[in-house]
Design a protein around this motif. Structure first.
Motif, PDB file in Angstrom:
ATOM      1  N   ASP A  79     -26.955  12.860  -9.234  1.00 56.06           N
ATOM      2  CA  ASP A  79     -27.694  12.275 -10.372  1.00 56.06           C
ATOM      3  C   ASP A  79     -28.093  10.831 -10.057  1.00 56.06           C
ATOM      4  OD1 ASP A  79     -27.328  14.464 -11.986  1.00 56.06           O
ATOM      5  OD2 ASP A  79     -25.822  13.541 -13.292  1.00 56.06           O
ATOM      6  N   LYS A  80     -27.100  10.080  -9.586  1.00 56.14           N
ATOM      7  CA  LYS A  80     -27.344   8.654  -9.357  1.00 56.14           C
ATOM      8  C   LYS A  80     -28.319   8.437  -8.202  1.00 56.14           C
ATOM      9  CE  LYS A  80     -24.840   6.907 -12.605  1.00 56.14           C
ATOM     10  NZ  LYS A  80     -25.367   5.999 -13.627  1.00 56.14           N
TER      11      LYS A  80
ATOM     12  N   GLU B 224     -27.868   1.072  -9.273  1.00 54.87           N
ATOM     13  CA  GLU B 224     -27.148   2.026 -10.114  1.00 54.87           C
ATOM     14  C   GLU B 224     -25.663   1.839  -9.925  1.00 54.87           C
ATOM     15  OE1 GLU B 224     -27.125   3.964 -12.565  1.00 54.87           O
ATOM     16  OE2 GLU B 224     -29.232   3.818 -13.049  1.00 54.87           O
ATOM     17  N   TYR B 225     -24.894   2.509 -10.771  1.00 56.84           N
ATOM     18  CA  TYR B 225     -23.469   2.242 -10.847  1.00 56.84           C
ATOM     19  C   TYR B 225     -22.772   3.540 -11.190  1.00 56.84           C
ATOM     20  CZ  TYR B 225     -19.666  -1.108 -11.679  1.00 56.84           C
ATOM     21  OH  TYR B 225     -18.519  -1.860 -11.590  1.00 56.84           O
ATOM     22  N   LEU B 226     -21.837   3.949 -10.360  1.00 59.47           N
ATOM     23  CA  LEU B 226     -21.104   5.192 -10.590  1.00 59.47           C
ATOM     24  C   LEU B 226     -19.624   4.852 -10.729  1.00 59.47           C
ATOM     25  CD1 LEU B 226     -21.302   8.347 -10.584  1.00 59.47           C
ATOM     26  CD2 LEU B 226     -20.970   8.239  -8.117  1.00 59.47           C
ATOM     27  N   PHE B 227     -19.020   5.329 -11.835  1.00 58.24           N
ATOM     28  CA  PHE B 227     -17.598   5.068 -12.041  1.00 58.24           C
ATOM     29  C   PHE B 227     -16.757   6.090 -11.286  1.00 58.24           C
ATOM     30  CE2 PHE B 227     -19.513   3.706 -16.185  1.00 58.24           C
ATOM     31  CZ  PHE B 227     -19.283   2.350 -16.049  1.00 58.24           C
ATOM     32  N   LYS B 228     -15.691   5.623 -10.654  1.00 53.35           N
ATOM     33  CA  LYS B 228     -14.693   6.539 -10.106  1.00 53.35           C
ATOM     34  C   LYS B 228     -13.708   6.872 -11.228  1.00 53.35           C
ATOM     35  CE  LYS B 228     -14.617   4.499  -5.458  1.00 53.35           C
ATOM     36  NZ  LYS B 228     -13.822   3.640  -4.569  1.00 53.35           N
ATOM     37  N   PRO B 229     -13.225   8.119 -11.356  1.00 52.23           N
ATOM     38  CA  PRO B 229     -13.595   9.257 -10.513  1.00 52.23           C
ATOM     39  C   PRO B 229     -14.943   9.828 -10.927  1.00 52.23           C
ATOM     40  CG  PRO B 229     -12.053   9.982 -12.189  1.00 52.23           C
ATOM     41  CD  PRO B 229     -12.234   8.499 -12.380  1.00 52.23           C
ATOM     42  N   PHE B 230     -15.528  10.608 -10.033  1.00 54.26           N
ATOM     43  CA  PHE B 230     -16.849  11.167 -10.300  1.00 54.26           C
ATOM     44  C   PHE B 230     -16.883  12.600  -9.797  1.00 54.26           C
ATOM     45  CE2 PHE B 230     -16.719   8.805  -6.348  1.00 54.26           C
ATOM     46  CZ  PHE B 230     -17.022   9.804  -5.429  1.00 54.26           C
ATOM     47  N   THR B 231     -17.864  13.348 -10.259  1.00 54.89           N
ATOM     48  CA  THR B 231     -18.070  14.701  -9.736  1.00 54.89           C
ATOM     49  C   THR B 231     -19.184  14.629  -8.690  1.00 54.89           C
ATOM     50  OG1 THR B 231     -19.700  15.153 -11.451  1.00 54.89           O
ATOM     51  CG2 THR B 231     -17.429  15.801 -11.925  1.00 54.89           C
TER      52      THR B 231
ATOM     53  N   MET C 286     -25.603   0.214 -20.601  1.00 62.96           N
ATOM     54  CA  MET C 286     -25.367  -1.179 -20.978  1.00 62.96           C
ATOM     55  C   MET C 286     -26.091  -1.536 -22.275  1.00 62.96           C
ATOM     56  SD  MET C 286     -23.312  -2.613 -18.847  1.00 62.96           S
ATOM     57  CE  MET C 286     -22.439  -1.098 -18.647  1.00 62.96           C
TER      58      MET C 286
ATOM     59  N   VAL D 115     -19.970  -4.719 -14.555  1.00 63.09           N
ATOM     60  CA  VAL D 115     -21.142  -3.876 -14.301  1.00 63.09           C
ATOM     61  C   VAL D 115     -22.395  -4.755 -14.307  1.00 63.09           C
ATOM     62  CG1 VAL D 115     -22.536  -1.955 -15.135  1.00 63.09           C
ATOM     63  CG2 VAL D 115     -20.053  -1.832 -15.320  1.00 63.09           C
TER      64      VAL D 115
ATOM     65  N   THR E 144     -14.002   1.836  -9.299  1.00 62.63           N
ATOM     66  CA  THR E 144     -13.169   1.967 -10.497  1.00 62.63           C
ATOM     67  C   THR E 144     -13.385   0.768 -11.422  1.00 62.63           C
ATOM     68  OG1 THR E 144     -11.405   0.852  -9.309  1.00 62.63           O
ATOM     69  CG2 THR E 144     -11.303   3.252  -9.371  1.00 62.63           C
TER      70      THR E 144
ATOM     71  N   ILE F 186     -27.516   3.368 -15.597  1.00 60.42           N
ATOM     72  CA  ILE F 186     -26.581   2.300 -15.968  1.00 60.42           C
ATOM     73  C   ILE F 186     -27.224   1.328 -16.974  1.00 60.42           C
ATOM     74  CG2 ILE F 186     -27.109   0.739 -14.018  1.00 60.42           C
ATOM     75  CD1 ILE F 186     -23.622   1.480 -15.482  1.00 60.42           C
TER      76      ILE F 186
ATOM     77  N   MET G 212     -31.654   8.894  -9.529  1.00 61.95           N
ATOM     78  CA  MET G 212     -32.092   7.751 -10.350  1.00 61.95           C
ATOM     79  C   MET G 212     -32.675   6.620  -9.506  1.00 61.95           C
ATOM     80  SD  MET G 212     -29.154   7.409 -13.217  1.00 61.95           S
ATOM     81  CE  MET G 212     -28.527   8.908 -13.962  1.00 61.95           C
TER      82      MET G 212
ATOM     83  N   ASN H 250     -21.127   9.138 -16.397  1.00 66.01           N
ATOM     84  CA  ASN H 250     -21.602   9.227 -15.008  1.00 66.01           C
ATOM     85  C   ASN H 250     -22.723  10.251 -14.876  1.00 66.01           C
ATOM     86  OD1 ASN H 250     -20.179   7.375 -13.454  1.00 66.01           O
ATOM     87  ND2 ASN H 250     -18.553   8.802 -12.896  1.00 66.01           N
ATOM     88  N   ARG H 251     -22.743  11.253 -15.767  1.00 71.11           N
ATOM     89  CA  ARG H 251     -23.676  12.353 -15.611  1.00 71.11           C
ATOM     90  C   ARG H 251     -24.994  12.088 -16.342  1.00 71.11           C
ATOM     91  NH1 ARG H 251     -22.897  17.191 -13.997  1.00 71.11           N
ATOM     92  NH2 ARG H 251     -25.006  16.740 -13.333  1.00 71.11           N
TER      93      ARG H 251
ATOM     94  N   GLU I 238     -21.861  16.237  -8.582  1.00 72.91           N
ATOM     95  CA  GLU I 238     -23.163  16.251  -9.278  1.00 72.91           C
ATOM     96  C   GLU I 238     -23.553  14.849  -9.729  1.00 72.91           C
ATOM     97  OE1 GLU I 238     -20.593  18.161 -10.142  1.00 72.91           O
ATOM     98  OE2 GLU I 238     -21.241  20.163  -9.554  1.00 72.91           O
ATOM     99  N   ALA I 239     -22.552  14.074 -10.137  1.00 67.72           N
ATOM    100  CA  ALA I 239     -22.849  12.718 -10.613  1.00 67.72           C
ATOM    101  C   ALA I 239     -23.399  11.852  -9.473  1.00 67.72           C
ATOM    102  CB  ALA I 239     -21.603  12.077 -11.222  1.00 67.72           C
TER     103      ALA I 239
ATOM    104  N   GLN J 199     -15.788   8.083 -18.922  1.00 70.51           N
ATOM    105  CA  GLN J 199     -16.581   7.598 -17.781  1.00 70.51           C
ATOM    106  C   GLN J 199     -17.158   8.751 -16.978  1.00 70.51           C
ATOM    107  OE1 GLN J 199     -14.917   3.147 -17.321  1.00 70.51           O
ATOM    108  NE2 GLN J 199     -14.340   4.563 -15.718  1.00 70.51           N
ATOM    109  N   LEU J 200     -16.394   9.853 -16.886  1.00 70.39           N
ATOM    110  CA  LEU J 200     -16.915  11.032 -16.195  1.00 70.39           C
ATOM    111  C   LEU J 200     -18.189  11.521 -16.869  1.00 70.39           C
ATOM    112  CD1 LEU J 200     -13.947  13.427 -15.331  1.00 70.39           C
ATOM    113  CD2 LEU J 200     -15.711  12.616 -13.768  1.00 70.39           C
TER     114      LEU J 200
END
Lengths: 124, 276
Positions: free
Chosen positions: A113-114, A100-107, B172, A90, A83, B168, A117, B163-164, A109-110, B159-160
Motif C-alpha cells: 500500500d505504502k 510516507e510512514y509505516l508503523f511497525k508491526p505491519f502486514t 495527521m 511522524v 515503531t 500519512i 502511495m 497502516n492499510r 499488504e501494508a 496502527q495496523l
C-alpha cells in the motif's frame, strides 16, 4: 525496481526484503544510516529506501535529512518504517523529507500500500 | 453478542488450513464482521450455528464461502484508491453545481464494516467542502453488525489498521493519537451517522442519497438477491446520483435499469433515465 532497506534489525531487514523480492524488487540492505549512505554512494540509485528510525551510528531521521540535502538522490522515494509512532515524531519525519510512514508491526499488504502511495505500484 | 473463543479458534484454524492466513487472537472483530451476514444468509443463525454446520460440511461449499469471506472482503482505508479520486474530481464538482440551492449532500456507505470506507469518504468530503463554505454533508454508514457500527461511531483504529491504505498526511490531518491508536477527529465523526441495515431485506426509510457506496458486498449474494438489492438502492438514490460498486462487481449483467459511467479510471453507475 530497486529498494534499499535500512534497519539495524537483521530480522526486520529479512522480513522487508522478502516482501520486496516477492514483488519484483532487487533489494539492498544497510544496518544504519551511515552504512546506507555508503551503499548509495557505490550503487545505482534505488527507487525507494525503507528506513527505520532508531538505529546506532546514524538514525533514520538523520539519514532522511542527509538524503534530502543531496540533489543526486532526489529521485529516490523515502518511506519510514518504524515503531516510532508519536504524532510529533511522524511530523518531524515528513518535514525532513520522508514521503510516507509505516508503523511497525505491519502486514506485507501494508508495505505494498505504502509503496503504491509513493508511486511504486507492484501489480495486484 | 461476543464471539465464543471456541468458535474463533475453529474459524481461525479453518482459514489457516485453507488459505494460510493466520487470524491471531484479537482478530475476533474481523471474524464477526466478515461472517455475521454470511451466517445469517447461509444457516439463518449466528456464527456459532455456522461453526456447527461447518463441522458437518462434507461438500466443502460452506467452507469455501467462509474462507472467501475471511480472505477477500478485507476492509481498509481508501480501498482501490480510484473511487475516492472519482468522488473528489468528478462527482463532487457535479453535485456542487446541482445542489447549490440546498448546499447539502447525502451519501450512503452500505456494508460499512468497521468504518474505514465511510471515514475515507468523509475525509474526501471534509477536504473538498472546506473550499465551499456553507455546504454540509452527511455520510450514513450501515452494516448488519451492531458491533461494527459501534466501532464506526468510535472511529478508533489500531496502527495496523491505519497502516492499510491511509496516506500519512490524511492520518495527521484527520485523526488524533490516543496512545497506540488513532481516533477520527470529532468533526469527521460528526459527519457520519450509523444505522443497522440488512441489505438482503427491505430497507428502512433512508435517503434519498446523492452518492451510494456499496462496494465488495454484492459478490456475496446470489443473482436474485443482487437484483433485489440493486432495485432497492435505485429507490433511495437520486436520479442524478451515483452508485459505486467494488472492482469486480457490475450492475450490467444483473439489472438493465442502470447505466455505466466512466469517471477516469473508475466506474460508477447511474439510474437509467428512461427507467426512473
Amino acid at each position: 525496481m530497486r529498494a534499499l532497506v535500512v534497519d539495524d534489525s537483521r530480522a526486520m531487514r529479512m522480513i522487508l526484503a522478502r516482501v520486496l523480492r516477492e514483488n519484483g524488487f532487487e533489494v539492498l540492505e544497510a544496518g544504519d544510516g551511515q552504512e546506507a549512505l555508503a551503499v548509495l554512494a557505490g550503487a545505482e540509485l534505488p527507487d525507494v529506501a525503507l528506513v527505520d528510525w532508531n538505529m546506532p551510528v546514524m538514525n533514520g531521521l538523520d539519514f532522511v535529512e542527509a538524503v534530502r540535502r543531496e540533489p543526486a538522490y532526489e529521485a529516490m522515494h523515502l518511506l519510514m518504517v518504524t515503531t516510532e509512532s508519536e504524532a510529533t515524531q511522524v511530523v518531524r519525519a515528513i518535514e525532513a523529507g520522508a514521503e510516507e510512514y509505516l508503523f511497525k508491526p505491519f502486514t506485507p499488504e501494508a508495505v505494498l500500500d505504502k509503496l503504491a502511495m509513493v508511486g511504486l505500484s507492484v501489480g495486484a | 453478542m461476543a464471539l465464543a473463543q471456541t468458535d474463533f479458534a475453529f474459524i481461525s484454524d479453518l482459514v489457516r488450513k485453507h488459505s494460510a492466513i493466520v487470524l491471531e487472537p484479537g482478530k475476533e472483530y474481523l471474524v464477526e464482521s466478515r461472517l455475521s451476514s454470511l451466517a445469517q444468509r447461509e444457516v439463518q443463525g449466528d456464527i456459532s450455528t455456522l461453526v456447527a454446520r461447518l463441522q458437518q460440511d462434507r461438500s466443502g461449499r460452506l467452507v469455501t464461502r467462509v474462507v472467501d469471506a475471511m480472505t477477500t472482503n478485507e476492509t481498509l482505508f481508501f480501498r482501490d484508491g480510484h473511487p475516492f479520486d472519482a468522488l473528489r474530481r468528478h462527482v463532487l464538482p457535479e453535485l456542487l453545481a446541482a445542489r447549490s440551492a440546498t448546499r447539502r449532500l447525502e451519501l450512503w456507505c452500505g456494508a460499512s464494516s468497521s468504518g474505514q470506507e465511510p471515514y475515507s469518504i468523509a475525509m474526501v468530503l471534509s477536504e473538498e467542502l472546506k473550499k465551499h463554505p456553507g455546504w454540509t454533508a452527511d455520510v450514513l454508514a450501515t452494516d448488519i453488525n451492531e458491533e461494527m457500527l459501534a466501532r464506526t461511531r468510535e472511529g478508533l483504529y489500531s496502527q495496523l489498521e491505519v497502516n492499510r491504505g491511509m496516506p500519512i498526511a490524511a492520518l495527521m490531518k484527520h485523526f488524533e493519537q490516543q496512545g497506540r491508536q488513532w481516533q477520527a477527529k470529532p468533526e469527521l465523526r460528526a459527519m457520519i451517522s450509523t444505522r443497522p441495515l440488512n441489505l438482503a431485506t427491505p430497507f428502512p426509510r433512508i435517503g434519498p442519497f446523492d452518492v451510494v457506496f456499496l462496494r465488495n458486498v454484492l459478490i456475496y449474494f446470489d443473482p436474485e438477491v443482487k437484483r433485489a438489492v440493486l432495485d432497492r438502492v435505485r429507490t433511495v438514490l437520486r436520479p442524478d446520483g451515483y452508485l459505486f460498486l467494488g472492482g469486480s462487481e457490475t450492475t450490467l449483467t444483473i439489472d438493465g435499469s442502470w447505466e455505466r459511467v466512466n469517471l477516469g479510471p473508475s466506474t460508477a453507475y447511474r439510474p437509467r433515465k428512461d427507467n426512473t
